[in-house]
Design a protein around this motif. Structure first.
Motif, short mmCIF file in Angstrom:
data_model
loop_
_atom_site.label_atom_id
_atom_site.label_comp_id
_atom_site.label_asym_id
_atom_site.label_seq_id
_atom_site.Cartn_x
_atom_site.Cartn_y
_atom_site.Cartn_z
N TYR A 193 0.83 -1.21 0.00
CA TYR A 193 0.00 0.00 0.00
C TYR A 193 0.87 1.25 0.00
N ALA A 194 1.90 1.26 0.83
CA ALA A 194 2.78 2.43 0.89
C ALA A 194 3.41 2.71 -0.46
N ALA A 195 3.69 1.67 -1.22
CA ALA A 195 4.34 1.83 -2.53
C ALA A 195 3.46 2.56 -3.53
N VAL A 196 2.13 2.53 -3.33
CA VAL A 196 1.23 3.25 -4.23
C VAL A 196 0.72 4.53 -3.56
N GLY A 197 1.41 4.97 -2.51
CA GLY A 197 1.09 6.25 -1.90
C GLY A 197 0.08 6.22 -0.79
N VAL A 198 -0.09 5.05 -0.15
CA VAL A 198 -1.06 4.92 0.95
C VAL A 198 -0.34 4.34 2.18
N PRO A 199 0.36 5.18 2.95
CA PRO A 199 1.12 4.67 4.09
C PRO A 199 0.29 4.44 5.35
N ALA A 200 -0.84 5.14 5.50
CA ALA A 200 -1.64 5.02 6.72
C ALA A 200 -2.45 3.73 6.70
N TYR A 201 -2.58 3.09 7.85
CA TYR A 201 -3.34 1.83 7.90
C TYR A 201 -3.99 1.63 9.27
N SER A 202 -5.06 0.87 9.27
CA SER A 202 -5.72 0.50 10.52
C SER A 202 -5.05 -0.75 11.09
N SER A 203 -5.06 -0.85 12.41
CA SER A 203 -4.41 -2.00 13.04
C SER A 203 -5.30 -2.61 14.10
N ALA A 204 -5.85 -3.80 13.79
CA ALA A 204 -6.61 -4.53 14.80
C ALA A 204 -5.67 -5.04 15.90
N VAL A 205 -4.42 -5.31 15.56
CA VAL A 205 -3.46 -5.79 16.55
C VAL A 205 -3.26 -4.78 17.66
N HIS A 206 -3.39 -3.50 17.33
CA HIS A 206 -3.24 -2.47 18.35
C HIS A 206 -4.26 -2.62 19.47
N ALA A 207 -5.39 -3.28 19.20
CA ALA A 207 -6.42 -3.46 20.21
C ALA A 207 -6.00 -4.42 21.32
N PHE A 208 -4.98 -5.26 21.04
CA PHE A 208 -4.56 -6.21 22.07
C PHE A 208 -3.05 -6.26 22.29
N ALA A 209 -2.26 -5.81 21.33
CA ALA A 209 -0.80 -5.84 21.48
C ALA A 209 -0.21 -4.59 20.86
N PRO A 210 -0.41 -3.43 21.48
CA PRO A 210 0.15 -2.20 20.91
C PRO A 210 1.67 -2.24 20.81
N GLU A 211 2.32 -3.06 21.64
CA GLU A 211 3.78 -3.18 21.54
C GLU A 211 4.19 -3.72 20.18
N ILE A 212 3.45 -4.73 19.70
CA ILE A 212 3.75 -5.32 18.39
C ILE A 212 3.36 -4.35 17.28
N ALA A 213 2.17 -3.77 17.41
CA ALA A 213 1.68 -2.84 16.38
C ALA A 213 2.63 -1.65 16.23
N ASP A 214 3.07 -1.09 17.34
CA ASP A 214 3.96 0.07 17.28
C ASP A 214 5.34 -0.29 16.76
N ALA A 215 5.84 -1.47 17.15
CA ALA A 215 7.15 -1.90 16.65
C ALA A 215 7.11 -2.09 15.14
#
Length: 298
Positions: A193-215
């Protein structure tokens, strides 16, 4: 919003299926404390489809109160345009900053109908709108130009992962139009997605493991492909394989993982079902392995 993970909090329920406002408040406060780019309450991961209007009001109001202006709050809305506007009015009263327009219910529709749906919602609310194309909703470049010309339509969240089509949409949109990667387990396709100009994304993982999502977010932003690959191989790909075992696991596995970490989120509501004992055991092992990859613990 591209400066941090986009957080989609879970909606907390008691064991009897009733809304748990205190549990939700605690869950949202924990998400905000990790510094996401925006908060999206009452969306797909938050089981918007199972909330009545009073529950929706409580959820959005609580999210706005906890955010306290520190980050944008983008509430979900959906179904037909008439019902979507009922939810939109509630979100306005609650103080939400914007709305994510979820795909309409059940029927396939031509492009003219998809455009008119967004036009009717946009005409009935003062809030900025982000359209969500997924399932039966897929805009052409011409349709995107039409909705992007509406004063309060500010972006598009994509869940189709058709990068050829998405690239055409990004080129057709105004320069300041927002695009988001909304694929299921979006990290899997984040680089593409970032390669076509869309770097922002939703993260379901952030709902339970923000450490993984942020890393993962930090590694991706810094072009640390070694770390990105390590997290994909050791956590995200196995998570998708587990998610694909049963319909509805895109939400119920996330909720189960949050409970494994002591999160006050409760069970899912029907028609979703909680994971089987065997799948829950596999989830616990995978979660522990993923947290170990980023130096955290269960």
């Amino acid at each position: 919003m591209a400066r941090g993970v986009l957080s989609f909090p879970l909606t907390s329920f008691h064991d009897d299926g009733s809304l748990d406002p205190d549990g939700f408040r605690a869950h949202v406060a924990d998400r905000i404390a990790t510094g996401p780019g925006a908060l999206f309450p009452a969306c797909g991961t938050g089981e918007f489809f199972s909330l009545d209007e009073d529950e929706y009001r409580t959820v959005v109001t609580t999210a706005v109160e906890e955010a306290a202006g520190r980050l944008p709050v983008v509430a979900g809305t959906g179904y037909g345009w008439a019902q979507a506007l009922r939810f939109a009015r509630i979100a306005e009263e609650a103080g939400a900053d914007a709305l994510l327009v979820l795909p309409h219910y059940l029927v396939a529709a031509p492009q003219e109908g998809l455009v008119r749906q967004v036009e009717r919602i946009a005409a009935g609310t003062r809030l900025p709108l982000i359209a969500y194309q997924r399932g039966q909703v897929a805009f052409t470049a011409d349709s995107l130009r039409r909705i992007a010309a509406l004063p309060n339509v500010i972006g598009l969240k994509d869940g189709h992962s058709d990068l050829d089509r998405l690239q055409r949409l990004t080129l057709a949109a105004p320069e300041d139009f927002l695009f988001f990667n909304g694929a299921a387990t979006a990290e899997i396709q984040a680089r593409a997605y970032a390669a076509v100009g869309v770097p922002a994304y939703s993260s379901a993982v952030h709902a339970f493991a923000p450490e993984i999502a942020d890393a993962f977010f930090t590694a991706l932003r810094n072009a640390d492909h070694k770390t990105v690959d390590r997290l994909l191989r050791g956590f995200y790909v196995p998570l998708v394989e587990l998610r694909d075992r049963r319909p509805g696991y895109a939400v119920s596995l996330v909720k189960a993982a949050a409970r494994l970490r002591g999160g006050p989120v409760g069970p899912v509501r029907a028609p979703l079902t909680d994971p089987s004992a065997a799948d829950l055991a596999d989830l616990k092992n995978l979660l522990a392995a993923g947290l170990d990859l980023v130096g955290a613990s269960l």
